[in-house]
Design an enzyme around this catalytic site. Sequence first.
Site, PDB file in Angstrom:
ATOM      1  N   GLU A 159     -39.565  56.379 -37.834  1.00  0.00           N
ATOM      2  CA  GLU A 159     -39.086  54.978 -38.773  1.00  0.00           C
ATOM      3  C   GLU A 159     -40.428  54.339 -37.587  1.00  0.00           C
ATOM      4  OE1 GLU A 159     -36.670  53.848 -42.314  1.00  0.00           O
ATOM      5  OE2 GLU A 159     -36.096  53.068 -40.255  1.00  0.00           O
ATOM      6  N   GLU A 272     -36.794  59.808 -46.385  1.00  0.00           N
ATOM      7  CA  GLU A 272     -35.451  59.231 -46.231  1.00  0.00           C
ATOM      8  C   GLU A 272     -35.417  58.325 -48.078  1.00  0.00           C
ATOM      9  OE1 GLU A 272     -33.986  56.778 -43.172  1.00  0.00           O
ATOM     10  OE2 GLU A 272     -34.822  58.362 -41.626  1.00  0.00           O
TER      11      GLU A 272
END
Length: 339
Positions: A159, A272
């Site tokens: 991320e 995710e």
Amino acid sequence: MLNKIKIVLVALLCAVNLSCFGNDVFWLGADISGTTELEAHGIQLYNAAGEPRENTQLMKELGLNAIRLRVWVNPKDGFSSKEDVLVMAKRAQALGMAIMIDFHYSDWWADPGKQNIPAAWQKLSYKQMKRALAKHTTETLKLLKDNGIEVKWVQVGNETTNGFLWPMGRAHDNMRQYAGLTDAGYAAVKKVYPDAIVIVHLDCASDAKRYDFIFDGLRRYKARFDMIGVSVYPYWDIDTKLETTWQGTVEHFADNLRRISKKYGVETMVVETGVEAKKPVEGKMILKEIINAARNHTDGHCHGVFYWAPELEGQYPLGAFDNHRPTAIMEAFTEAAKE
């Protein structure tokens, strides 16, 4: 006639090989990196019928065909170290599951809110940091390869919506350095696994602006990547007021994946996702829509969906287990695996 038969046989063999390499596979996976820590604390997992199961085996039974594993540099308790990752990778490979490795480049969690430099790297210059990142990447992957592990995907950062290794690689301040560090990771991956797919992963897949910012920057400074990984969390999108409904997240992330795939010329993956554990029936419906959108509404440019930590209970609202058993949420994967 003999030549024609040979041509047909070669074509069939090629088709089989392409299938084995996953060109026509839609990947259904989960990040179960916390499994060995649960085991160390004496927590037993069960299938829906109440039969004891090891977590990797349970994911396989639920219809998943891939596992994602995070790597921390020097974790204080040893969990998510390269040695711990090897333990889990062996389990996954023994079950015929594809493996994704997720480098955090930190001693602990790395995400959009924190990208802390590992303690051992704190005083490094930019050039030294690139070497340290490459060495850590190479050593981890070489350990896996030396033990016969096949790795299909590798994330260079987790991320990295505003870069990683802050402040050195903070994208808003040092895009050139973030790109250079990313490319160092890419080169290190290819050195060990030339055919591995290298992923750059951002959060909030429905927000086009953050994807343009990062990937325009990586292109500007010629950082290499093979795939764009995304996080899709309707719960957090609504919580942060990025979206007003889960339907908005689903619609807009699919729109964005089509757009970025065309713009940057690479494929995509939902690496995710998660839904609210306390609402399993609604969660199953939402997850089914996420999988459907990724599979059928991205013009074929999204190649899978991975659930993050389904087995995690209590401290995290978006798991998919109750009383150490999978809830109805995980049925979305089981049903998708049959399509």
